[in-house]
Write an enzyme that holds these catalytic residues in place. Structure first.
Site, short mmCIF file in Angstrom:
data_model
loop_
_atom_site.label_atom_id
_atom_site.label_comp_id
_atom_site.label_asym_id
_atom_site.label_seq_id
_atom_site.Cartn_x
_atom_site.Cartn_y
_atom_site.Cartn_z
N THR A 113 5.86 10.15 -6.80
CA THR A 113 5.09 10.46 -8.01
C THR A 113 4.23 11.71 -7.80
OG1 THR A 113 5.00 8.11 -8.54
CG2 THR A 113 3.41 9.53 -9.67
N VAL A 114 3.38 11.70 -6.78
CA VAL A 114 2.43 12.81 -6.62
C VAL A 114 3.11 14.02 -5.98
CG1 VAL A 114 0.17 13.47 -5.73
CG2 VAL A 114 0.58 11.10 -6.37
N LYS A 136 -11.91 4.37 -2.23
CA LYS A 136 -12.48 5.54 -2.93
C LYS A 136 -14.00 5.51 -2.90
CE LYS A 136 -8.45 5.79 -5.97
NZ LYS A 136 -7.82 5.19 -7.15
N VAL A 139 -9.71 10.58 -4.68
CA VAL A 139 -10.66 9.80 -5.49
C VAL A 139 -10.55 10.21 -6.95
CG1 VAL A 139 -13.08 9.15 -5.84
CG2 VAL A 139 -12.25 9.67 -3.53
#
Ligand code: NDP
Ligand code: HSE
Length: 438
Positions: free
Chosen positions: A13-14, A205, A132
């Site tokens: 995905t990223v 995060k 984050v």
């Protein structure tokens, strides 16, 4: 000047989103960075899988170590996820003198202290904006934009999957499992989605945010973590009736005794802006002594929003390739020898307000017992709601109580005594409640 050559670990995905954004915005990125940025070597597990990006011109391999050991590359982007192999790869990349960009919050929260020390030794950068709140530039905002402030507290919706599930359950009455499956299809969820629904991802995060806000080492193991899996549609409805909305919040607060570091479902007055952050969107409220409250909002997950942060880090790395390592922005915002040893508070010492829901026998004296127990522990009631039995034959009724602020230790004792009364059907459901005004 020649373009900077980048190695990419992960084309999911990223990773796929990052290749797309780098290619689509190549001209704008070059104008900003002063040099082109080219992914020339990438790794994935299954090279036959269709990708969301065009990989032509990129040498592909199944072996990520081949990428981190490639002497032509100056920067490695780690988008594999997980902690074991990712840690080994990142440390190897650093040892090879390469700068690293990662979106891996689990890696930074658990091994960031070690990774940053290794990076300082080698004079390379490790950038992690995408770790984050997805596309929100919150790391840069706190580390640089708010550098003049003493940060007092921050509170954020920092897991897109969890917020998407809560919103769909509230607005459309959808089933938890159903919405989670959709979040997975959309690429929002972690490889192990229990990280999203049990609050672990948000705790990763929050650990990072607390370190850069207060200048303390990363201490993931001390974060209090509770997920959204126990919230029922009933709770969502009762909270609304009382003027509140349930959000899964990460809260970090500086107190005289130490730092609160906690992730849990939280009731927030529904008129607060952050209570109206829905779907996959994230938001982080940061209270600085000089600036007052500030709110940062944007997409918390997904291919291109996350790629936006990854590419911004790449631009930062390229801009500083020639800068003196001593003058770069420190990883945790504060100079490494100026980190403080403020303790993280155990949850029992945290002070907050509460939502309690119990299924109580419908007979005289039961509520009096409950309120006496609360009074014995010094707990003051803000509001109370008793509902009709769910069906005709049921002799128990749901009772919902909102309390004023009290230490968690007192509330634990009160809940223990209420559950021991013998007039309750099942355990007390407890959620924290925050007004987020001070
Ligand atoms: P994906 O599962 O979509 O992608 C992971 C990629 O890594 C895949 O291409 C996979 O290969 C590859 N990979 C996994 N294990 C190995 C291995 N052992 N060797 C070689 N390649 C491997 O994950 P995401 O893109 O969603 O997430 C990547 C990172 O970004 C994670 O750390 C995540 O927490 C973080 N992140 C994700 C966000 C999101 O919205 N998804 C947002 C912010 C951060 P293959 O494709 O062949 O299986
Ligand atoms: N699984 C994470 C989320 C991805 O849903 O927020 C973004 O970090």
């Amino acid at each position: 000047m020649n373009p900077v050559k980048v190695g990419l670990l992960g084309l999911g995905t990223v990773g796929g989103g990052t290749v797309k954004v780098l290619s689509r915005n190549a001209q704008e990125i070059m104008r900003r960075a002063g040099r082109g940025i080219e992914v020339v070597h990438a790794s994935a597990r299954d090279l036959s899988k269709p990708r969301i990006c065009d990989t032509s011109g990129i040498t592909l391999t199944q072996d990520p170590f081949e990428v981190v050991n490639n002497p032509e590359l100056q920067v490695i982007v780690e988008l594999i996820g997980g902690t074991d192999q990712a840690r080994e790869l990142v440390l190897r990349a650093i040892a090879n003198g390469k700068h690293v960009v990662t979106a891996n919050k689990a890696l930074i929260a658990r091994y960031g202290n070690e990774i940053f020390a290794a990076a300082r030794d080698k004079g390379v950068m490790v950038a992690f904006e995408a770790a984050v709140a997805g596309g929100i530039p919150i790391i840069k905002a706190i580390r640089e934009g708010l550098a003049g402030n003493r940060i007092e507290w921050l509170a954020g919706i920092i897991n897109g999957t969890g917020n998407f599930i809560l919103t769909e359950m509230r607005d459309k009455g959808r089933d938890f499992a159903d919405v989670l499956a959709e979040a997975q299809r959309l690429g929002y969820a972690e490889a192990d989605p229990t990280f999203d629904v049990e609050g672990i991802d948000a705790a990763h995060k929050l650990t990072i945010l607390a370190s850069i806000a207060f200048g303390i080492p990363l201490q993931f193991d001390k974060a209090y973590t509770e997920g959204i899996s126990r919230i029922t549609r009933q709770d969502v409805g009762y909270a609304e009736e009382l003027g509140y909305r349930i959000k899964h919040l990460g809260i970090a607060r500086r107190t005289e005794e130490g730092i609160e570091l906690r992730v849990h479902p939280t009731l927030i007055p529904h008129r607060r802006l952050i209570a109206n952050v829905d779907g996959v969107m994230n938001a982080v409220l940061v209270k600085g002594d000089a600036v007052g409250p500030t709110l940062f909002y944007g997409a918390g997950a997904g291919a291109e929003p996350t790629a936006s942060a990854v590419v911004a880090d790449l631009v930062d790395v390229v801009r500083t390739l020639t800068a003196d390592p001593e003058n770069r922005v420190p990883h945790l915002a504060f100079q490494p020898d100026a980190l403080s040893d403020l303790p993280i508070l155990p949850m029992e010492k945290v002070e907050t307000a509460y939502y309690l829901r119990m299924q109580a026998q419908d007979r005289p004296g039961v509520l009096a017992d409950v309120t006496r127990i609360l009074a014995d522990q010094g707990i003051s009631i803000e509001a109370m709601l008793q509902k009709a039995p769910a069906n005709g034959g049921d002799d128990t009724v749901p009772v919902v109580i909102l309390t004023h602020r009290i230490r968690e230790r007192q509330m634990n004792e009160a809940i223990r005594r209420i559950e021991a009364l013998g007039t309750m059907a099942g355990p007390v459901m407890r959620m924290r409640l925050e007004h987020l005004t001070r």
